[in-house]
Design an enzyme around this catalytic site. Structure first.
Site, short mmCIF file in Angstrom:
data_model
loop_
_atom_site.label_atom_id
_atom_site.label_comp_id
_atom_site.label_asym_id
_atom_site.label_seq_id
_atom_site.Cartn_x
_atom_site.Cartn_y
_atom_site.Cartn_z
N TYR A 439 0.87 -1.03 -15.91
CA TYR A 439 2.00 -0.95 -14.77
C TYR A 439 3.20 -1.73 -15.12
CZ TYR A 439 -0.20 -4.84 -12.03
OH TYR A 439 -0.67 -5.92 -11.29
N GLU A 440 4.23 -1.51 -14.64
CA GLU A 440 5.57 -2.32 -14.93
C GLU A 440 6.19 -1.89 -16.36
OE1 GLU A 440 6.83 -2.99 -12.42
OE2 GLU A 440 5.00 -3.45 -11.05
#
Lengths: 594, 594
Positions: A439-440
């Site tokens: 994620y990110e």
């Protein structure tokens, strides 16, 4: 289950002895009353909160997960209570301006506190982490009216926040974005679409949930240049500013994941939900990057946190469990076996984990200080900090999360078969850690950002400045670290030049090098911190018999001798180029699948 | 969930084109009727069984796990039925002698079949795998009477087997062993004690469970030299040889694990359970090593299998999912994005996984042929095979399982956030893979076995012979592979000499080098297979337009260019020695923990 202990001694070493927190705070007029003593008092309390309130709910969160029924999410036993204690303790608004009810402390202090919280309970800490990103985005880009309406409650923590980017048809590629926003003609917009992977999209811990949503206006240009950012609250504020009428945004389901089960990952359906534009039309991505950059540093720190959790677990087990005998002779003749710690390979695993936990911690809090400078510094400080953050954030995000997973896996390995069962928490740590390279922005995305957007496009300007900054620190560094680090700096520069030159004729050379290059860069940057920490600790050890300093020197030596060499292979791999990757066409890959 | 496909084409390439299966079978008089056609027919059927019967139960096993109540274990839906189909299909006794109802096929063929089964459902495949180890041990060491009583049913698969080593107070260290066996005076023994981590210790798939249990006789010397091996059935055979009276061995609980949830991992309580001695008193460890060596090759193959599962999943996703555009220009202008496979870093991840899946497969089935030679060869073949197996088994077990985990993790990474949710099976593959570096001796144990028992003690004799064997193959190898491999062979020899010399004065030097040395060795051994496969495929590609061969060449090049360089860093790390590991005393580590 190992009992979590907040690593306060090491945090103080990093913040005060290495990074001179007092000197740092004094750079900013608004922090004239902030000092190490205040930070220490906060740190002590944050440590207690992490140990006594958050850590005890960590396994609950994993085993119970979140319950979803008809759009309603119920979090695990203790999560809601811990969140209320978090609000009551005033933890939410630490770095927010006083005008919104915050305590006006530096962002870097937030980062120290959030390190402890995410070590104690990664899943729980997701919600406050996202709320902080939401607040920063509103502070930077929202109208004064939106700020007044939302920031007080978000600062207090009674309302929480989310970031709604991803849609089913596209993950990292936002050009796919389909969610629509139509002007209602009353300063509000009707937002319609489906978002997936929304952390804390729905839950029972806060009174209201404020979604920051990327969507397209009807006249938006295609691709990523036509995306706007909207604030869409779960409950519309009533006349008193409290959560009022229910908005038409609802969770459709939650994901069943490998880990961070205590954090609800939601599909969110927006159905003509009332929303408000943040910033300019079509400039949503720019606004969202405020969120994203902060989130990437936060995620980097999560990686470091998983190393810390692995370190504590592995140390405890290696000093408790008895198996085999030291090869050099029996150490505990009164016992039927020696402790695990006598075995060099067990020490190697532990020192590897420690190198990442402590080295990455130093790197992360260095970034925290840069964030302060980027927000509150004078123009020159701002520009310097922004340049360094642009360069170092993708390295930090990629390297700390990759090494966080390695640490978590080694944490299991030290336990042998016992590491594979739930009892000791090591397998949960690995499952929880595994999200952080995804994620990110995945590691691959960070790597393209680093090489393709930060290092190469400006002709190596930012990169060269950073190299000079490291080089400038070498004369004060103990030669045992300065010599190899100096050599690596030259190698890093040549390697970068080489990639740059090859990429001019074939951009795939850049892309084929990118992840190895990111990891190479991470090892060198962390060597810089270990070289400085080792030098400092060696000097202090001469005047102190505190074991802490000798251990720091030993770990710095271990890092330089046994981990920094990984750069050599990464370099060889990079220099081998892209040809073996591109030898088959896409169609041939397709045929291979059959 | 990705649909599993048995990798038959690659298995045939390895077994027939690379390892000349026909030539191999013909070495053994008892296999005069065995040939490639027969093996192919079996392979086809095994592939169908794996795809159609085992793979569909894999997620069930993970999600439902095993149910434990009052000593009774119920496996997941479909597991029992799959096991019955396995018995009905005659899969259990493939390599067992005809006198016990087996099909008298080579062990190497068992290994091919078990590769497919453990790819399709690792957790399910544990039970037949342990039964095979149990049978081999009885064949090699049990009395004719015990063989007659137990081997028919174990061959048929109606009875299954276990290996009971570990006890609560000690894992890999068997000197702790406390389980007692007392002579009943009637050729049987009363076995009492508690064993933990017993895979398939209790379950509902077979009619009886035959435990092989390490225990101490009353007059046993202390330590590992006083351990004997006993056969303890769950049900004592009745007059007709069927499962009769219930013996006093019972499961006390099952573990909650990170993965392989479909396989019950039991605490087994033996309470004056009736057992029978296998082999000589106090020689139990020797007998158990028959089990263990087979189990280690099986576990190595599990590692390779997790790479294969990751490869299939990652390939399917990279060719289906669209995100971003090729940096070199749009590939699919009619679509709003290009497929993931256009991105060099995605290809790098896939080719890394493929290198391990296919390279480790070749390594594993080479070992399978050595196992045939060790059992059925003439004296010279036996000695040669035994020497090579002793050296290569710890390398295979350590390297294939470590790279299996890396592959499984990359399998997730190719999916981005989607890899972290259960739907696609990639996160289960990683959780399932994580056990393999722990059981059957951790990687650290394999590494000490390799360096401390296999490579150094005989003055490098076995190791030197293996180097000569590789060197002898270089003249026929394509220079692009032969040149770097030749250089690595010299480096490997020098590295080994260096460790040997340093270890003379400090044995910790050996132990501090061991895991890096194991991984170094693994990369070189697998380079040998890739060099041979690449050479062979290049020659075949000249006369065939089968894409398979070109892909093989490309992967060999990728392995040599981008993975074999990892040896350089491992060498640097090894040569840095043990000093940074041993700088702190055990007591100082203790104080650091606080």
């Amino acid at each position: 289950m190992s009992a979590y202990k907040a690593p306060l001694r090491d945090l103080r070493f990093v913040c005060d002895e290495l990074l001179d927190s007092d000197g740092h705070y004094q750079k900013f007029p608004q922090y004239s009353e902030v000092n190490r003593e205040l930070r220490d008092a906060i740190l002590e309390e944050a440590g207690k909160f992490a140990e006594q309130v958050l850590a005890p709910t960590n396994r609950n969160g994993d085993e119970q997960g979140c319950h979803f029924e008809d759009g309603v999410v119920t979090t695990a036993d203790g999560f809601k209570e811990a969140y209320q204690a978090f609000i009551d303790g005033g933890w939410s608004g630490l770095s927010m301006p006083e005008e919104f009810g915050g305590q006006n402390l530096p962002k870097s202090m937030d980062l120290v506190v959030s390190e402890l919280f995410s070590q104690a309970n990664h899943a729980w800490a997701m919600c406050p982490g996202l709320t902080a990103g939401c607040r920063s985005t509103l502070l930077a880009h929202a109208s004064a009216e939106l700020q007044q309406t939302y920031l007080h409650k978000l600062t207090e923590g009674r309302w929480s926040g989310t970031m709604c980017l991803t849609e089913p048809q596209g993950g990292s590629d936002l050009s796919f974005l389909k969610t629509k926003a139509i002007d209602n003609g009353d300063d509000s917009y009707a937002v319609t679409g489906t978002k997936i992977f929304i952390s804390s999209g729905e839950h029972d811990m806060s009174e209201n949930i404020i979604h920051l949503v990327l969507a397209r206006l009807p006249d938006a240009p295609a691709g990523t240049k036509g995306i706007s950012l909207f604030l869409v609250p779960k409950y519309l504020p009533d006349a008193n500013g409290e959560a009022g009428e229910r908005n038409t945004v609802k969770a459709g389901s939650i994901e069943h994941k490998m880990g961070i089960n205590g954090s609800p990952t939601c599909v969110m359906n927006f159905d003509d939900a009332k929303g408000y534009l943040i910033g300019e039309p079509h400039k949503g991505l720019f606004c969202m990057f405020t969120f994203m950059n902060a989130a990437r540093i936060g995620t980097a720190l999560e990686g470091a946190s998983h190393s810390e959790v692995a370190l504590q677990g592995a140390m405890r087990y290696a000093l408790d469990r008895e198996a085999g005998r030291a090869l050099t002779g029996v150490k505990s003749p009164e016992r039927s076996a020696d402790k695990l710690i006598v075995h060099p390979d067990v020490r190697k695993m532990i020192q590897t984990i420690r190198s990442f936990a402590e080295g990455n911690r130093a790197f992360a809090h260095f970034l925290g200080q840069l964030v302060d400078s980027e927000i509150h510094g004078d123009d020159q400080q701002k520009a310097h900090a922004a340049g360094l953050l642009a360069l170092l954030t993708p390295i930090a995000k990629g390297f700390m999360t990759e090494t966080g997973i390695e640490s978590a896996s080694l944490g299991i390995q030290v336990y042998g078969g016992h590491g594979y069962v739930r009892e000791w928490g090591m397998e949960q740590n690995m499952r929880d850690s595994r999200i952080s390279t995804l994620y990110e922005g995945t590691t691959g995305i960070q790597a393209l950002d680093l090489l393709g957007r930060k290092v190469l496009p400006d002709g190596g300007e930012k990169f060269g400045q950073f190299l000079k900054m490291i080089a400038a620190s070498l004369p004060e560094m103990d030669p045992q670290f300065a010599a190899p680090l100096g050599a690596k700096l030259q190698e890093w520069e040549q390697l970068t030049r080489g990639i740059g030159a090859k990429s001019m004729s074939d951009v795939n050379e850049m892309a084929a090098a990118a992840t190895d290059y990111l990891m190479y860069s991470g090892y060198v940057v962390v060597a810089w911190f270990w070289g400085r920490m080792g030098t400092l600790a060696k000097a202090k050890a001469a005047h102190s018999d505190e074991l802490f300093y000798r251990a720091k020197v030993a770990t710095a030596q271990f890092y330089f001798q046994r981990l920094l060499p990984r750069t050599t292979s990464l370099k060889e791999s990079i220099e081998a180029g892209s040809s073996s990757l591109m030898a088959l066409s896409d169609e041939e890959f397709e045929q291979l699948l059959g």
